[in-house]
Design a protein around this motif. Structure first.
Motif, mmCIF file in Angstrom:
data_model
loop_
_atom_site.group_PDB
_atom_site.id
_atom_site.type_symbol
_atom_site.label_atom_id
_atom_site.label_comp_id
_atom_site.label_asym_id
_atom_site.label_seq_id
_atom_site.Cartn_x
_atom_site.Cartn_y
_atom_site.Cartn_z
ATOM 1 N N UNK A 13 -6.336 17.147 -11.474
ATOM 2 C CA UNK A 13 -7.123 16.313 -10.558
ATOM 3 C C UNK A 13 -7.444 17.040 -9.334
ATOM 4 N N UNK A 14 -8.643 16.590 -8.870
ATOM 5 C CA UNK A 14 -9.483 16.816 -7.608
ATOM 6 C C UNK A 14 -9.547 15.600 -6.910
ATOM 7 N N UNK A 15 -9.120 15.353 -5.784
ATOM 8 C CA UNK A 15 -9.344 14.140 -5.165
ATOM 9 C C UNK A 15 -9.330 12.951 -6.001
ATOM 10 N N UNK A 16 -8.450 12.649 -6.801
ATOM 11 C CA UNK A 16 -8.410 11.519 -7.820
ATOM 12 C C UNK A 16 -8.057 10.096 -7.331
ATOM 13 N N UNK A 17 -7.821 9.936 -6.059
ATOM 14 C CA UNK A 17 -7.769 8.531 -5.688
ATOM 15 C C UNK A 17 -9.048 7.742 -5.378
ATOM 16 N N UNK A 18 -8.986 6.628 -5.740
ATOM 17 C CA UNK A 18 -7.947 5.567 -5.778
ATOM 18 C C UNK A 18 -7.659 5.652 -7.342
ATOM 19 N N UNK A 19 -7.987 6.322 -8.355
ATOM 20 C CA UNK A 19 -7.789 6.041 -9.885
ATOM 21 C C UNK A 19 -6.474 6.651 -10.286
ATOM 22 N N UNK A 20 -6.078 7.579 -9.305
ATOM 23 C CA UNK A 20 -4.919 8.585 -9.974
ATOM 24 C C UNK A 20 -3.608 7.660 -10.157
ATOM 25 N N UNK A 21 -3.376 6.806 -9.214
ATOM 26 C CA UNK A 21 -2.020 6.187 -9.495
ATOM 27 C C UNK A 21 -1.936 5.355 -10.580
ATOM 28 N N UNK A 22 -3.061 4.785 -11.138
ATOM 29 C CA UNK A 22 -3.054 3.792 -12.327
ATOM 30 C C UNK A 22 -3.033 4.840 -13.556
ATOM 31 N N UNK A 38 2.190 17.435 -16.624
ATOM 32 C CA UNK A 38 2.043 18.583 -15.902
ATOM 33 C C UNK A 38 0.735 18.431 -15.036
ATOM 34 N N UNK A 39 0.889 17.956 -13.639
ATOM 35 C CA UNK A 39 -0.299 17.680 -12.715
ATOM 36 C C UNK A 39 -0.653 19.092 -12.076
ATOM 37 N N UNK A 40 -1.981 19.200 -12.424
ATOM 38 C CA UNK A 40 -2.463 20.312 -11.927
ATOM 39 C C UNK A 40 -3.569 19.975 -10.677
ATOM 40 N N UNK A 41 -3.081 20.085 -9.441
ATOM 41 C CA UNK A 41 -3.945 19.721 -8.575
ATOM 42 C C UNK A 41 -4.725 20.836 -7.983
ATOM 43 N N UNK A 42 -6.192 20.512 -8.145
ATOM 44 C CA UNK A 42 -7.062 21.603 -7.902
ATOM 45 C C UNK A 42 -7.590 21.703 -6.649
ATOM 46 N N UNK A 43 -6.781 21.717 -5.529
ATOM 47 C CA UNK A 43 -7.113 21.620 -4.196
ATOM 48 C C UNK A 43 -7.692 20.247 -3.655
ATOM 49 N N UNK A 44 -6.824 19.361 -4.079
ATOM 50 C CA UNK A 44 -7.344 18.004 -3.409
ATOM 51 C C UNK A 44 -7.098 18.112 -2.049
ATOM 52 N N UNK A 45 -7.662 17.098 -1.283
ATOM 53 C CA UNK A 45 -7.753 16.782 0.276
ATOM 54 C C UNK A 45 -7.424 15.568 0.538
ATOM 55 N N UNK A 46 -7.379 14.495 -0.356
ATOM 56 C CA UNK A 46 -7.248 13.162 -0.183
ATOM 57 C C UNK A 46 -5.791 12.862 -0.198
ATOM 58 N N UNK A 61 5.652 17.562 -13.171
ATOM 59 C CA UNK A 61 5.751 18.873 -12.910
ATOM 60 C C UNK A 61 4.396 18.970 -12.093
ATOM 61 N N UNK A 62 4.678 19.151 -11.069
ATOM 62 C CA UNK A 62 3.446 19.386 -9.838
ATOM 63 C C UNK A 62 3.073 20.899 -9.454
ATOM 64 N N UNK A 63 1.589 21.157 -9.796
ATOM 65 C CA UNK A 63 1.145 22.630 -9.505
ATOM 66 C C UNK A 63 -0.045 22.516 -8.710
ATOM 67 N N UNK A 64 0.203 23.303 -7.764
ATOM 68 C CA UNK A 64 -1.248 23.181 -6.645
ATOM 69 C C UNK A 64 -2.120 24.572 -6.695
ATOM 70 N N UNK A 65 -3.168 24.498 -6.968
ATOM 71 C CA UNK A 65 -4.180 25.445 -6.906
ATOM 72 C C UNK A 65 -5.295 25.245 -5.715
ATOM 73 N N UNK A 66 -5.634 26.681 -5.350
ATOM 74 C CA UNK A 66 -6.440 26.238 -4.487
ATOM 75 C C UNK A 66 -8.372 26.475 -4.735
ATOM 76 N N UNK A 67 -8.677 25.287 -5.245
ATOM 77 C CA UNK A 67 -9.943 24.983 -5.700
ATOM 78 C C UNK A 67 -10.399 26.004 -6.869
#
Length: 358
Positions: A13-22, A38-46, A61-67
């Motif tokens: 995911x990268x800035x997946x709102x508002x669809x992400x919750x659903x 396994x949630x792979x957050x690719x530098x989200x800013x939202x 399991x949440x993992x944060x990447x920097x874009x």
């Protein structure tokens, strides 16, 4: 989660709102419970960042990447997955309640299958169904042939063998738009592929989707993938024109092939495929006809758009006639026009009767 789950779901995911919750809700409510997400957050800013970090489910399991990009995120997910059975979903799509259960059971019952897809609906940004994917291709041989012309599977709806993908080197960074098509063709060369004829995914179509934003680059990558795939299937086959055959099927202009060379490539490909898998099941023959039909119409469109160059237009028209789609003839065109006129006249008469009745 102390034990190893039976399925690992990769959600980049990268800035997946508002669809992400659903999307997350559709996974956490699955009938099949033994999985990790396994949630792979690719530098989200939202605001999705706070939402993801607040999830209290121990399967997440949440993992944060920097874009780092989609391919890097997916490969990180592969390295972190504790199951050898991997499912994919995107941050704007929705899984049917029984999706993981049905796909997992199929793979358990078919150990030779390395890649499993599913049928799906297409929905708009508001979640309304805008089309039903008319899935007719479910068998290994049919899907394998179709992969010469398009990705065939919907990436967020697949489940595959993680060990095989790791052996293949995971997702390849040079295919940053067509990473799914590249993976599917390589898996098809390693084992059986299949697709469940059940709608287990709602695939969201909107302007921000990567496949839409970077479509042209994706087509260029995919034409090369198609050529490599056919070359791997038939090493002694001259597949240099297959990339242009792929582009024509997608409604794009070939880069260097003549209509005659494209026609030759298709005929040779069908001949090689028939020789290897003789006798061909009816669904594969049906697939041959469907692809031939589409290519014939694409050639006809090229002929119409090339009328300023009579020689080129004629070459495309000859190719269109030789592809022989069922309804290309003038007789069939006349019959279609008559049917349309009849429908319009019938509708007009019905409206007139309704007004008189009032």
């Amino acid at each position: 989660m102390s034990h190893s789950p039976r399925v690992s779901v990769l959600l980049p995911v990268h800035n997946g709102m508002p669809f992400l919750v659903e999307t997350v809700d559709s996974l956490l409510c699955q009938s099949f419970k033994d999985f990790e997400l396994i949630i792979l957050d690719d530098g989200s800013t939202d605001e999705g960042v706070d939402y993801l970090r607040s999830l209290g489910d121990d399967r997440v399991r949440y993992h944060r990447l920097e874009r780092a990009g989609l391919v890097a995120a997916l490969n990180l997910g592969l390295s972190q997955a504790r199951s050898e059975t991997i499912a994919r979903i995107d941050a704007d799509d929705l899984a049917a309640p029984t999706r993981l259960e049905e796909q997992y059971r199929y793979l358990e019952a078919h150990p030779s299958c390395v890649l499993l897809g599913c049928d799906y609906w297409e929905i708009d940004a508001q979640g309304n169904v805008i089309s039903e994917n008319p899935l007719t291709m479910t068998s290994d041989l049919t899907l394998r042939f179709q992969l010469c012309f398009h990705a065939t599977f919907s990436h967020p709806g697949v489940m595959f063998r993680g060990g095989v993908v790791r052996e293949l080197g995971g997702y390849r960074p040079q295919f940053d738009v067509s990473e799914d098509y590249d993976l599917f063709t390589r898996l098809a060369l390693r084992g059986h592929v299949a697709c469940l004829p059940r709608k287990l995914l709602r695939k969201r179509i909107h302007g921000g989707a990567v496949s839409i934003v970077h479509r042209e680059r994706g087509l260029k990558q995919s034409s090369g993938i198609a050529r490599s795939y056919v070359s791997a299937m038939f090493p002694d086959f001259d597949a240099q024109w297959i990339g242009d055959l792929y582009l024509l099927y997608q409604g794009r202009s070939p880069e260097r092939s003549t209509p005659a060379k494209i026609l030759w490539s298709f005929e040779q490909l069908c001949e090689r495929y028939s020789e290897r898998h003789d006798p061909l099941p009816e669904d594969v023959l049906q697939s041959f006809r469907a692809v031939r039909h589409n290519l014939g119409w694409q050639c006809l469109k090229k002929a119409r758009s090339s009328l300023s160059d009579i020689k080129e237009a004629l070459a495309w028209f000859v190719a269109a006639r030789r592809f022989e789609p069922d309804d290309l003839s003038l007789r069939a065109a006349f019959q279609r026009r008559v049917r349309r006129m009849g429908l319009r006249l019938g509708a007009t008469a019905q409206r007139r009767e309704t007004r008189l009745a009032k």
